[in-house]
Scaffold this motif. Sequence first.
Motif, PDB file in Angstrom:
ATOM      1  N   ALA A 157       0.799  -1.348   0.031  1.00 58.65           N
ATOM      2  CA  ALA A 157       0.301  -0.180  -0.025  1.00 58.65           C
ATOM      3  C   ALA A 157       0.989   1.178  -0.106  1.00 58.65           C
ATOM      4  CB  ALA A 157      -0.876  -0.060   1.138  1.00 58.65           C
ATOM      5  N   PHE A 158       2.102   1.175   0.630  1.00 58.66           N
ATOM      6  CA  PHE A 158       2.798   2.349   0.716  1.00 58.66           C
ATOM      7  C   PHE A 158       3.497   2.679  -0.512  1.00 58.66           C
ATOM      8  CE2 PHE A 158       4.822   5.718   2.822  1.00 58.66           C
ATOM      9  CZ  PHE A 158       6.232   5.771   2.480  1.00 58.66           C
ATOM     10  N   ALA A 159       4.062   1.360  -1.188  1.00 57.17           N
ATOM     11  CA  ALA A 159       4.638   1.404  -2.506  1.00 57.17           C
ATOM     12  C   ALA A 159       3.789   2.132  -3.526  1.00 57.17           C
ATOM     13  CB  ALA A 159       5.125   0.303  -2.721  1.00 57.17           C
ATOM     14  N   ASP A 160       2.563   1.674  -3.366  1.00 54.94           N
ATOM     15  CA  ASP A 160       1.467   2.274  -4.343  1.00 54.94           C
ATOM     16  C   ASP A 160       1.265   3.666  -4.291  1.00 54.94           C
ATOM     17  OD1 ASP A 160      -0.885  -0.557  -4.341  1.00 54.94           O
ATOM     18  OD2 ASP A 160       0.912  -0.087  -5.429  1.00 54.94           O
ATOM     19  N   PHE A 161       1.474   4.075  -2.828  1.00 55.89           N
ATOM     20  CA  PHE A 161       1.204   5.670  -2.514  1.00 55.89           C
ATOM     21  C   PHE A 161       2.322   6.421  -2.825  1.00 55.89           C
ATOM     22  CE2 PHE A 161       0.400   9.356   0.068  1.00 55.89           C
ATOM     23  CZ  PHE A 161       1.367   9.616   0.659  1.00 55.89           C
ATOM     24  N   VAL A 162       3.657   5.918  -2.852  1.00 60.09           N
ATOM     25  CA  VAL A 162       4.741   6.411  -3.316  1.00 60.09           C
ATOM     26  C   VAL A 162       4.693   6.816  -4.860  1.00 60.09           C
ATOM     27  CG1 VAL A 162       7.345   6.468  -3.531  1.00 60.09           C
ATOM     28  CG2 VAL A 162       6.263   5.880  -1.546  1.00 60.09           C
ATOM     29  N   LEU A 163       4.498   5.720  -5.671  1.00 60.89           N
ATOM     30  CA  LEU A 163       4.450   5.619  -7.116  1.00 60.89           C
ATOM     31  C   LEU A 163       3.531   6.539  -7.451  1.00 60.89           C
ATOM     32  CD1 LEU A 163       5.452   4.314  -9.737  1.00 60.89           C
ATOM     33  CD2 LEU A 163       3.550   2.695  -9.615  1.00 60.89           C
ATOM     34  N   CYS A 164       2.144   6.690  -6.974  1.00 56.62           N
ATOM     35  CA  CYS A 164       1.151   7.519  -7.324  1.00 56.62           C
ATOM     36  C   CYS A 164       1.596   8.980  -7.054  1.00 56.62           C
ATOM     37  CB  CYS A 164      -0.209   7.295  -6.719  1.00 56.62           C
ATOM     38  SG  CYS A 164      -0.903   5.761  -7.391  1.00 56.62           S
ATOM     39  N   ASN A 165       2.113   9.118  -5.956  1.00 59.59           N
ATOM     40  CA  ASN A 165       2.652  10.597  -5.756  1.00 59.59           C
ATOM     41  C   ASN A 165       3.792  10.836  -6.496  1.00 59.59           C
ATOM     42  OD1 ASN A 165       1.734  12.492  -3.622  1.00 59.59           O
ATOM     43  ND2 ASN A 165       2.281  10.687  -2.195  1.00 59.59           N
ATOM     44  N   LEU A 166       4.738  10.080  -7.141  1.00 61.50           N
ATOM     45  CA  LEU A 166       5.509  10.576  -7.952  1.00 61.50           C
ATOM     46  C   LEU A 166       4.735  10.871  -9.167  1.00 61.50           C
ATOM     47  CD1 LEU A 166       8.461  10.276  -8.763  1.00 61.50           C
ATOM     48  CD2 LEU A 166       8.258   8.089  -9.643  1.00 61.50           C
ATOM     49  N   VAL A 167       3.963   9.975 -10.014  1.00 63.33           N
ATOM     50  CA  VAL A 167       3.075  10.275 -10.970  1.00 63.33           C
ATOM     51  C   VAL A 167       2.338  11.599 -10.849  1.00 63.33           C
ATOM     52  CG1 VAL A 167       1.209   9.674 -12.498  1.00 63.33           C
ATOM     53  CG2 VAL A 167       3.044   7.884 -11.669  1.00 63.33           C
ATOM     54  N   LEU A 168       1.710  11.689  -9.814  1.00 58.15           N
ATOM     55  CA  LEU A 168       1.207  13.233  -9.577  1.00 58.15           C
ATOM     56  C   LEU A 168       2.019  14.402  -9.504  1.00 58.15           C
ATOM     57  CD1 LEU A 168      -1.237  15.056  -8.423  1.00 58.15           C
ATOM     58  CD2 LEU A 168      -0.421  14.599  -6.345  1.00 58.15           C
ATOM     59  N   HIS A 169       3.321  14.121  -8.968  1.00 54.86           N
ATOM     60  CA  HIS A 169       4.108  15.406  -9.118  1.00 54.86           C
ATOM     61  C   HIS A 169       4.709  15.613 -10.283  1.00 54.86           C
ATOM     62  CE1 HIS A 169       3.275  15.115  -4.737  1.00 54.86           C
ATOM     63  NE2 HIS A 169       3.422  16.658  -4.871  1.00 54.86           N
ATOM     64  N   LEU A 170       4.888  14.645 -11.038  1.00 53.64           N
ATOM     65  CA  LEU A 170       5.630  14.592 -12.513  1.00 53.64           C
ATOM     66  C   LEU A 170       4.497  15.450 -13.310  1.00 53.64           C
ATOM     67  CD1 LEU A 170       6.964  11.222 -13.327  1.00 53.64           C
ATOM     68  CD2 LEU A 170       8.093  13.467 -13.139  1.00 53.64           C
ATOM     69  N   VAL A 171       3.266  15.022 -13.203  1.00 52.58           N
ATOM     70  CA  VAL A 171       2.076  15.835 -13.870  1.00 52.58           C
ATOM     71  C   VAL A 171       2.123  17.223 -13.406  1.00 52.58           C
ATOM     72  CG1 VAL A 171      -0.372  15.919 -14.283  1.00 52.58           C
ATOM     73  CG2 VAL A 171       0.669  13.757 -14.387  1.00 52.58           C
ATOM     74  N   ILE A 172       2.249  17.755 -12.082  1.00 52.15           N
ATOM     75  CA  ILE A 172       2.317  18.798 -11.747  1.00 52.15           C
ATOM     76  C   ILE A 172       3.422  19.771 -12.229  1.00 52.15           C
ATOM     77  CG2 ILE A 172       2.536  20.177  -9.600  1.00 52.15           C
ATOM     78  CD1 ILE A 172      -0.315  19.124  -9.911  1.00 52.15           C
ATOM     79  N   MET A 173       4.626  18.961 -12.414  1.00 55.30           N
ATOM     80  CA  MET A 173       5.673  19.856 -12.703  1.00 55.30           C
ATOM     81  C   MET A 173       5.429  20.009 -14.348  1.00 55.30           C
ATOM     82  SD  MET A 173       9.076  18.099 -10.923  1.00 55.30           S
ATOM     83  CE  MET A 173       8.863  16.595 -11.624  1.00 55.30           C
ATOM     84  N   ASN A 174       4.765  19.146 -15.054  1.00 54.32           N
ATOM     85  CA  ASN A 174       4.531  19.355 -16.442  1.00 54.32           C
ATOM     86  C   ASN A 174       3.675  20.633 -16.628  1.00 54.32           C
ATOM     87  OD1 ASN A 174       4.629  18.937 -19.179  1.00 54.32           O
ATOM     88  ND2 ASN A 174       2.852  17.679 -19.160  1.00 54.32           N
ATOM     89  N   PHE A 175       2.817  20.771 -15.835  1.00 56.44           N
ATOM     90  CA  PHE A 175       1.747  21.739 -15.641  1.00 56.44           C
ATOM     91  C   PHE A 175       2.449  22.988 -15.634  1.00 56.44           C
ATOM     92  CE2 PHE A 175      -2.364  23.126 -15.985  1.00 56.44           C
ATOM     93  CZ  PHE A 175      -2.518  24.289 -14.996  1.00 56.44           C
ATOM     94  N   LEU A 176       3.690  23.093 -14.875  1.00 59.37           N
ATOM     95  CA  LEU A 176       3.990  24.401 -14.474  1.00 59.37           C
ATOM     96  C   LEU A 176       4.724  25.197 -15.658  1.00 59.37           C
ATOM     97  CD1 LEU A 176       6.252  23.700 -11.557  1.00 59.37           C
ATOM     98  CD2 LEU A 176       4.584  25.303 -11.429  1.00 59.37           C
ATOM     99  N   GLY A 177       4.868  24.167 -16.910  1.00 59.66           N
ATOM    100  CA  GLY A 177       5.283  25.025 -18.098  1.00 59.66           C
ATOM    101  C   GLY A 177       6.661  25.244 -17.954  1.00 59.66           C
TER     102      GLY A 177
END
Length: 177
Positions: A157-177
Amino acid sequence: MGRTSSTKEDAGALFHSLRSAYAATLVNLKIIDLYVGFAIFTALIQVVYMAMVGSFPFNSFLSGVLSCVGTAVLAVCLRIQVNKENKEFKIIDLYVGFAIFTALIQVVYMAMVGSFPFNSFLSGVLSCVGTAVLAVCLRIQVNKENKEFKDLPPERAFADFVLCNLVLHLVIMNFLG
């Protein structure tokens, strides 16, 4: 066609497991969750209305949204206090509260200083809210009372949490432009 029905079955199974996991939650906590959902829904309605009509008295719009978000933060704090008996979830609940509080601070800062790089403001708030949602998912998966996730080890469950956070923050960094 076979892939579509499998996807529908997977989505149905996911919603079923979430429903049964939430069924194990205490009634007091469900009432608080309903109140938090109502406060957030009210804030979203105000944002949609502002987008459609405009925000001429911006202070009125901002005070309404901040009131709803502040109410949601206070309700989450109340939920943490009510759920104090279960100490293993206290850390996750505090993390969720901190993420929501950080989002609120960013909204207040935007109101005081301005939102010139609006993408940066939006990225920061969405990062906090997304992290809070993922932490709630982690909390649901780690709860031993949930029958749907009883075979899932906490490390997974924690590994899923870390992986999803990684994907979320990659998308967020991409959104920054």
